[in-house]
Design a protein around this motif. Structure first.
Motif, short mmCIF file in Angstrom:
data_model
loop_
_atom_site.label_atom_id
_atom_site.label_comp_id
_atom_site.label_asym_id
_atom_site.label_seq_id
_atom_site.Cartn_x
_atom_site.Cartn_y
_atom_site.Cartn_z
N PHE A 124 -8.07 -113.91 2.90
CA PHE A 124 -6.93 -113.01 3.04
C PHE A 124 -6.53 -112.42 1.69
CE2 PHE A 124 -2.37 -112.26 2.75
CZ PHE A 124 -2.18 -111.31 3.74
N TYR A 125 -6.29 -113.30 0.72
CA TYR A 125 -5.84 -112.80 -0.59
C TYR A 125 -6.95 -112.04 -1.32
CZ TYR A 125 -1.54 -115.39 0.06
OH TYR A 125 -0.34 -115.84 0.56
N GLY A 126 -8.20 -112.47 -1.13
CA GLY A 126 -9.29 -111.71 -1.71
C GLY A 126 -9.40 -110.33 -1.09
N GLY A 127 -9.22 -110.26 0.23
CA GLY A 127 -9.27 -108.97 0.92
C GLY A 127 -8.15 -108.04 0.50
N THR A 128 -6.94 -108.58 0.36
CA THR A 128 -5.82 -107.73 -0.05
C THR A 128 -5.99 -107.23 -1.48
OG1 THR A 128 -4.55 -109.71 -0.70
CG2 THR A 128 -4.15 -108.83 1.51
N MET A 129 -6.51 -108.09 -2.37
CA MET A 129 -6.72 -107.66 -3.75
C MET A 129 -7.81 -106.60 -3.84
SD MET A 129 -4.52 -109.21 -5.64
CE MET A 129 -3.41 -109.01 -4.23
N PHE A 130 -8.89 -106.79 -3.09
CA PHE A 130 -9.97 -105.80 -3.08
C PHE A 130 -9.45 -104.46 -2.55
CE2 PHE A 130 -13.46 -103.58 -0.97
CZ PHE A 130 -14.38 -103.50 -2.01
N CYS A 131 -8.67 -104.53 -1.49
CA CYS A 131 -8.11 -103.30 -0.91
C CYS A 131 -7.19 -102.61 -1.90
CB CYS A 131 -7.37 -103.63 0.38
SG CYS A 131 -6.58 -102.20 1.16
N PHE A 132 -6.29 -103.37 -2.51
CA PHE A 132 -5.28 -102.77 -3.38
C PHE A 132 -5.89 -102.16 -4.64
CE2 PHE A 132 -1.93 -102.96 -6.65
CZ PHE A 132 -0.94 -102.22 -6.02
N PHE A 133 -6.88 -102.85 -5.21
CA PHE A 133 -7.43 -102.38 -6.49
C PHE A 133 -8.67 -101.51 -6.35
CE2 PHE A 133 -5.01 -106.16 -7.84
CZ PHE A 133 -4.23 -105.57 -8.83
N VAL A 134 -9.33 -101.52 -5.19
CA VAL A 134 -10.56 -100.74 -5.03
C VAL A 134 -10.45 -99.73 -3.90
CG1 VAL A 134 -13.04 -100.85 -4.60
CG2 VAL A 134 -11.94 -102.65 -5.95
N THR A 135 -10.29 -100.22 -2.67
CA THR A 135 -10.35 -99.33 -1.51
C THR A 135 -9.18 -98.36 -1.46
OG1 THR A 135 -11.42 -101.13 -0.29
CG2 THR A 135 -10.60 -99.28 0.99
N LEU A 136 -7.96 -98.86 -1.66
CA LEU A 136 -6.77 -98.02 -1.56
C LEU A 136 -6.76 -96.87 -2.57
CD1 LEU A 136 -4.14 -97.72 0.06
CD2 LEU A 136 -3.03 -99.17 -1.63
N PRO A 137 -7.01 -97.12 -3.86
CA PRO A 137 -7.04 -95.99 -4.80
C PRO A 137 -8.12 -94.96 -4.46
CG PRO A 137 -6.85 -98.06 -5.99
CD PRO A 137 -7.13 -98.41 -4.57
N LEU A 138 -9.29 -95.42 -4.00
CA LEU A 138 -10.34 -94.48 -3.62
C LEU A 138 -9.89 -93.60 -2.46
CD1 LEU A 138 -13.53 -96.75 -3.83
CD2 LEU A 138 -12.92 -94.86 -5.35
N GLY A 139 -9.27 -94.23 -1.45
CA GLY A 139 -8.81 -93.48 -0.29
C GLY A 139 -7.72 -92.48 -0.64
N VAL A 140 -6.76 -92.92 -1.46
CA VAL A 140 -5.65 -92.04 -1.85
C VAL A 140 -6.17 -90.87 -2.68
CG1 VAL A 140 -3.56 -91.90 -3.26
CG2 VAL A 140 -3.88 -93.83 -1.70
N ASN A 141 -7.03 -91.15 -3.64
CA ASN A 141 -7.56 -90.08 -4.49
C ASN A 141 -8.39 -89.09 -3.70
OD1 ASN A 141 -6.35 -91.12 -6.80
ND2 ASN A 141 -8.11 -92.39 -7.31
N PHE A 142 -9.15 -89.60 -2.74
CA PHE A 142 -9.96 -88.69 -1.92
C PHE A 142 -9.08 -87.77 -1.08
CE2 PHE A 142 -12.14 -87.52 1.97
CZ PHE A 142 -13.37 -87.07 1.51
N LEU A 143 -8.08 -88.35 -0.42
CA LEU A 143 -7.22 -87.55 0.45
C LEU A 143 -6.40 -86.54 -0.33
CD1 LEU A 143 -6.02 -90.35 2.89
CD2 LEU A 143 -7.65 -88.53 3.37
N LEU A 144 -5.90 -86.96 -1.51
CA LEU A 144 -5.09 -86.04 -2.31
C LEU A 144 -5.94 -85.05 -3.09
CD1 LEU A 144 -2.28 -88.40 -3.66
CD2 LEU A 144 -2.19 -86.78 -1.76
N GLY A 145 -7.26 -85.22 -3.03
CA GLY A 145 -8.14 -84.28 -3.71
C GLY A 145 -8.15 -82.91 -3.06
N TYR A 146 -7.58 -82.79 -1.86
CA TYR A 146 -7.55 -81.52 -1.16
C TYR A 146 -6.35 -80.65 -1.55
CZ TYR A 146 -11.32 -83.10 1.86
OH TYR A 146 -12.53 -83.53 2.34
N GLN A 147 -5.45 -81.17 -2.38
CA GLN A 147 -4.32 -80.33 -2.80
C GLN A 147 -4.78 -79.33 -3.85
OE1 GLN A 147 -1.16 -82.60 -4.66
NE2 GLN A 147 -2.60 -84.08 -5.51
N SER A 148 -4.03 -78.26 -3.98
CA SER A 148 -4.39 -77.18 -4.91
C SER A 148 -3.12 -76.67 -5.58
CB SER A 148 -5.08 -76.05 -4.16
OG SER A 148 -4.21 -75.51 -3.16
#
Length: 233
Positions: free
Chosen positions: A111-135
């Protein structure tokens, strides 16, 4: 099974009835405690993801901090929830004290390994990808309440999903579902994983769905491998 023993589900519910009251009180107390540090943690989340937040009603900042406090309370109480859960499962399914301890320990670790991986790896990637469509003409204005809900749901869901191999081992060990059934049911697993990911992903886009469903399927395959290594048929 004798009438006195009762149905396993009824026994599990009886075992969980008493600790549920105390865990509920602990959740309320932890939520109140985390409310005092929620503003600092929210600022840390903003800095980590590089986001400027806005609010549109006077109550938004307070409600966002309460939601964050609830998420932090759940995060901190996972060891207690898992302990009582596996304690309730021990009687109906004949789990030894050693097996129960291993399940509790690895559930918390995953659980804690999954949350840390998500917070430090998956979440920033997802946020940056989605916000990459702004202009220049189209700039994002992110509401603080939506931001908190997105982060807490995504991270906590990722943590709970990371426990999947443990439940697969439990199913194989108690003969609820054999390794061969897990192997032959890969197609159904993909369908179920996609549905679950769609339900718990805070936003309905394909990118966040894949960020959730992809690791879930890898965990499913790792569960099969672990069952095979443990020689559980």
């Amino acid at each position: 099974m004798t009438r006195r023993q009762g149905h396993p589900l009824a026994r599990i519910i009886r075992e969980l009835r008493s600790p549920a009251y105390y865990l509920g009180l602990a959740l309320v107390a932890a939520t109140v405690a985390f409310t005092f540090v929620a503003p600092q943690i929210l600022r840390f989340f903003q800095a980590h993801l590089g986001q400027e937040l806005a609010f549109f009603t006077v109550s938004d900042p307070f409600l966002a901090q309460v939601r964050l406090a609830v998420g932090l309370a759940l995060f901190s109480l996972v060891p207690f929830f898992t302990y009582w859960f596996w304690k309730a499962m021990a009687g109906p399914f004949g789990l030894t004290r050693t097996t129960r301890a291993w399940f509790v320990g690895f559930c918390c670790l995953l659980f804690y390994g999954g949350t840390m991986f998500c917070f430090f790896v998956t979440l920033p990637l997802g946020v940056n990808f989605l916000l990459g469509y702004q202009s220049e003409e189209l700039q994002a204005v992110i509401a603080v309440g939506k931001f908190v809900s997105f982060v807490t749901v995504f991270v906590l869901a990722f943590g709970f999903i990371a426990m999947l191999p443990i439940f697969m081992i439990f199913g194989a060990k108690t003969r609820l579902c054999s390794r061969r059934k897990f192997e032959s049911g890969r197609g159904y697993a993909v369908l179920i994983i996609t549905i679950i990911a769609a339900l718990i992903t805070p936003t309905p886009d394909v990118v966040n769905l894949s960020f959730m469903a992809g690791p879930m399927y890898l965990l499913y395959e790792s569960g099969i491998i672990i069952i095979k290594l443990l020689k559980i048929e």
